[in-house]
Design an enzyme around this catalytic site. Structure first.
Site, PDB file in Angstrom:
ATOM      1  N   LEU A  48       6.387  24.572  69.925  1.00 51.81           N
ATOM      2  CA  LEU A  48       7.858  25.275  70.720  1.00 51.81           C
ATOM      3  C   LEU A  48       7.786  25.224  68.337  1.00 51.81           C
ATOM      4  CD1 LEU A  48       8.667  22.848  73.203  1.00 51.81           C
ATOM      5  CD2 LEU A  48       8.195  25.077  73.356  1.00 51.81           C
ATOM      6  N   PRO A  49       9.048  26.439  68.361  1.00 54.52           N
ATOM      7  CA  PRO A  49       9.623  26.799  67.235  1.00 54.52           C
ATOM      8  C   PRO A  49      10.614  24.846  66.875  1.00 54.52           C
ATOM      9  CG  PRO A  49      10.793  28.107  68.697  1.00 54.52           C
ATOM     10  CD  PRO A  49       9.216  27.064  70.198  1.00 54.52           C
ATOM     11  N   ARG A  58      -2.236   0.140  28.376  1.00 58.49           N
ATOM     12  CA  ARG A  58      -0.876   0.903  27.914  1.00 58.49           C
ATOM     13  C   ARG A  58       0.095   0.978  29.742  1.00 58.49           C
ATOM     14  NH1 ARG A  58      -5.152   4.449  26.488  1.00 58.49           N
ATOM     15  NH2 ARG A  58      -5.536   6.474  27.404  1.00 58.49           N
ATOM     16  N   GLU A 114      -6.759   7.339  32.162  1.00 58.49           N
ATOM     17  CA  GLU A 114      -6.850   8.341  31.874  1.00 58.49           C
ATOM     18  C   GLU A 114      -7.629   9.425  32.070  1.00 58.49           C
ATOM     19  OE1 GLU A 114      -5.429  11.438  31.636  1.00 58.49           O
ATOM     20  OE2 GLU A 114      -4.345  11.369  29.514  1.00 58.49           O
ATOM     21  N   TYR A 166      -2.334   4.704  19.987  1.00 58.32           N
ATOM     22  CA  TYR A 166      -3.456   6.335  19.504  1.00 58.32           C
ATOM     23  C   TYR A 166      -1.894   7.056  19.673  1.00 58.32           C
ATOM     24  CZ  TYR A 166      -7.945   4.653  19.983  1.00 58.32           C
ATOM     25  OH  TYR A 166      -9.020   4.329  19.832  1.00 58.32           O
ATOM     26  N   ASN A 167      -1.384   7.665  20.365  1.00 56.36           N
ATOM     27  CA  ASN A 167      -0.415   8.216  19.979  1.00 56.36           C
ATOM     28  C   ASN A 167      -0.299   8.461  18.896  1.00 56.36           C
ATOM     29  OD1 ASN A 167       1.554   7.830  23.394  1.00 56.36           O
ATOM     30  ND2 ASN A 167      -0.517   9.132  22.728  1.00 56.36           N
ATOM     31  N   ARG A 210       4.549   8.639  32.192  1.00 59.56           N
ATOM     32  CA  ARG A 210       3.881   8.373  31.749  1.00 59.56           C
ATOM     33  C   ARG A 210       3.739   6.530  31.023  1.00 59.56           C
ATOM     34  NH1 ARG A 210       3.073  12.853  27.200  1.00 59.56           N
ATOM     35  NH2 ARG A 210       1.001  11.340  26.727  1.00 59.56           N
ATOM     36  N   HIS A 211       3.119   6.209  30.678  1.00 58.35           N
ATOM     37  CA  HIS A 211       2.881   5.116  29.628  1.00 58.35           C
ATOM     38  C   HIS A 211       4.144   5.250  27.877  1.00 58.35           C
ATOM     39  CE1 HIS A 211       0.890   6.403  26.352  1.00 58.35           C
ATOM     40  NE2 HIS A 211      -0.126   7.067  27.536  1.00 58.35           N
ATOM     41  N   GLY A 212       4.517   4.162  27.823  1.00 56.97           N
ATOM     42  CA  GLY A 212       5.607   4.096  26.278  1.00 56.97           C
ATOM     43  C   GLY A 212       4.802   4.538  25.635  1.00 56.97           C
ATOM     44  N   LEU A 242      -0.666  12.431  35.285  1.00 57.72           N
ATOM     45  CA  LEU A 242       0.433  13.142  35.328  1.00 57.72           C
ATOM     46  C   LEU A 242       0.189  14.157  35.578  1.00 57.72           C
ATOM     47  CD1 LEU A 242       3.089  10.925  34.681  1.00 57.72           C
ATOM     48  CD2 LEU A 242       3.256  13.619  35.088  1.00 57.72           C
ATOM     49  N   HIS A 296      -0.614   8.070  32.757  1.00 53.96           N
ATOM     50  CA  HIS A 296      -1.086   9.385  31.908  1.00 53.96           C
ATOM     51  C   HIS A 296      -1.061  10.692  31.672  1.00 53.96           C
ATOM     52  CE1 HIS A 296      -3.526   5.137  30.534  1.00 53.96           C
ATOM     53  NE2 HIS A 296      -3.834   5.130  31.632  1.00 53.96           N
ATOM     54  N   GLN A 297      -0.802  11.195  30.482  1.00 55.97           N
ATOM     55  CA  GLN A 297      -0.521  12.586  30.772  1.00 55.97           C
ATOM     56  C   GLN A 297      -1.555  13.344  31.710  1.00 55.97           C
ATOM     57  OE1 GLN A 297       0.810  15.332  26.821  1.00 55.97           O
ATOM     58  NE2 GLN A 297      -1.300  15.005  26.436  1.00 55.97           N
TER      59      GLN A 297
END
Ligand code: ATP
Ligand code: F6P
Length: 461
Positions: free
Chosen positions: A35-36, A293, A313, A248-249, A242-244, A382, A378-379
């Protein structure tokens, strides 16, 4: 890790039926029944978004839209079965939608079509079944049955009074007319039952409190049924972060299992406050990956935590722990191949975005079943989760900018997802990389970290 010479390193992973396995292509018409105001369009849209996310080409054919081309603002009487002219026009709209759908299949444009209409009589369903049989298309009927008057009224108020059918009309009058429209359908409505035992169907009763399935035949059909079984309509949100910022970043290296930086620590300490600002007193559950991380970032959140390997990741294989400049230098053909088709490119000994989507499918299923979840991940992961909720297409999703130190809140609504972004105002490097660039920290352009809260891309402060 085995080393393969350049040029042999592009391992295309072809389109699949969503399982990651090549399978003979079956074409399915999912026929909505009910039904609707029983959530059929919402279910249809979600199934299409889910299948497209899994690389299964899918499309909705909404009979209401076809009907609107000739009868844009019908009153309830139009839907009375004793109204011969109304009946004729409604049949013509169904005819046009089915004809276009069969053409769409025949042109090889997709594998799953959703025929979104009430399809509320046995005769109408038999007619659709016959048309699909003749075109060598399988049918799967999905009925949403719900007798909860209060829920139906709230559905009418939520979505029907703003329907194009009632453009410019008083919402109260529109709601009453829609209620009458439903009464007209009730006069002829026949639920799926034993008489139709030869049909493939899934009957969802009271928003999935009870599910009856009949003659489900293959992998794709069972995926759809499993997905439908997990849907609920309780109001809820999903928070993504994302993680802080990690060590590595800072050095521009990808992958690895580094600790978070000092500024990453600051974000971890501030995260509970931002979450509180966004979620109030709601009790959330936090999902992290198994990497340090994300676990470090969620440390101060006062909620139950669960670590999922599936949230790790994207595996960059032989390129793990390299910078983009080092990858370009050591594996130039791969570097280019990734830019040419970032979604499908699979790192040697690692994964592609397409692979990540496949391993995230159980996460999406669990998210659909759950209520308020905060995911710290992770990037690349996400991006894939975000793409599912926002319906971002595959060519674009791997290039989306998802800044560090930003909390994203997604709230599923009737026909879409509302987004809010909260910046922690703690500086972090950019890990976004534009096509062709090998810069260590490329500026993604204006906007990053400049607003406190954004709702669907618009600053509120
Ligand atoms: P119509 O036949 O007029 O097109 P419809 O059945 O397609 O109606 P929708 O437009 O999808 O109905 O209605 C959306 C509303 O239904 C939303 O308010 C949503 O929360 C609610 N809803 C979603 N799923 C269900 C369900 N399984 N049962 C009842 N209501 C649901
Ligand atoms: O740089 C951070 C990071 O999470 C890496 O570990 C990962 O390889 C990368 O982002 C994924 O982003 P892209 O697909 O844009 O290279």
């Amino acid at each position: 890790m085995r080393k393969v010479p350049d040029g042999q390193m592009m391992r295309p992973n072809r389109k699949t039926n969503g399982s990651g396995i090549q399978a003979p292509e079956t074409r399915i018409c999912v026929v909505m029944v009910g039904l609707p105001a029983r959530g059929k369009s919402l279910i249809a849209q979600k199934v299409v978004r889910y299948l497209r996310w899994l690389s299964v080409d899918a499309k909705t054919f909404n009979v209401g839209q076809y009907r609107r081309t000739t009868t844009p603002n019908p009153s309830a009487e139009f839907f009375d079965t004793s109204n011969a002219e109304g009946e004729r026009m409604r049949k013509a709209a169904a005819e046009a939608a089915v004809t276009d759908m069969i053409k769409w299949f025949d042109n090889g444009e997709g594998l799953v079509a959703i025929l979104d209409a009430t399809n509320s009589t046995k005769a109408r369903r038999r007619w659709i079944q016959d048309r699909c049989d003749a075109a060598n298309v399988q049918t799967m009927f999905v009925e949403s049955k719900c007798d909860d008057e209060e829920l139906v009224m709230s559905n009418i108020k939520e979505v029907k009074t703003t329907s194009p059918d009632y453009l410019g009309q008083d919402p109260e009058v529109a709601a009453q007319d829609f209620r009458k429209r439903i009464r007209n359908y009730e006069k002829v409505y026949e639920t799926l039952d034993e008489d139709e035992a030869d049909l493939t169907y899934c009957k969802l009763i009271d928003v999935g409190h009870q599910v009856i399935i009949n003659k489900i035949q293959d992998y794709l059909q069972s995926r759809v049924v499993y997905y439908l079984m997990n849907l609920h309509i309780k109001p809820r949100s999903i928070w993504l972060s994302r993680h802080g910022e990690s060590e590595y970043n800072l050095s521009g290296k990808i992958g690895g299992d580094a600790n978070i930086s000092e500024r990453g620590q600051m974000y971890a300490k501030k995260l509970p406050e931002i979450v509180k600002q966004s979620a109030g007193d709601l009790e959330l559950t936090v999902w992290t990956s198994t990497l340090k991380r994300t676990i470090q970032t969620s440390k101060y959140l006062p909620f139950e935590k669960l670590s999922w390997k599936a949230l790790d990741e994207l595996d960059s294989g032989v390129c793990d722990s390299l910078t983009y400049a080092e990858i370009e230098e050591r594996y130039p053909a791969d570097f280019k191949a990734r830019d040419d088709d970032k979604y499908n490119y699979r790192y040697l000994g690692g994964e592609s975005y397409r692979d990540v989507v496949i391993r995230l499918e159980p996460i999406i299923m669990e998210l659909e079943r759950s209520e308020n979840i905060l995911i710290v991940t992770h990037q690349a992961v996400l991006r894939c989760i975000y793409a599912y909720f926002m319906g971002v297409d595959q060519a674009k999703s791997p290039w989306m900018e998802v800044p560090l130190h930003t909390l994203i809140k997604l709230s599923p609504r009737a026909y879409g997802t509302q987004e809010e972004r909260y910046s922690a105002k703690i500086p972090a490097v950019s890990t976004w990389r534009g096509k062709g660039s090998k810069a260590q920290h490329e500026d993604p352009g204006p906007g990053q970290g400049t607003v406190d809260i954004e709702v669907n891309g618009k600053p509120t402060k």
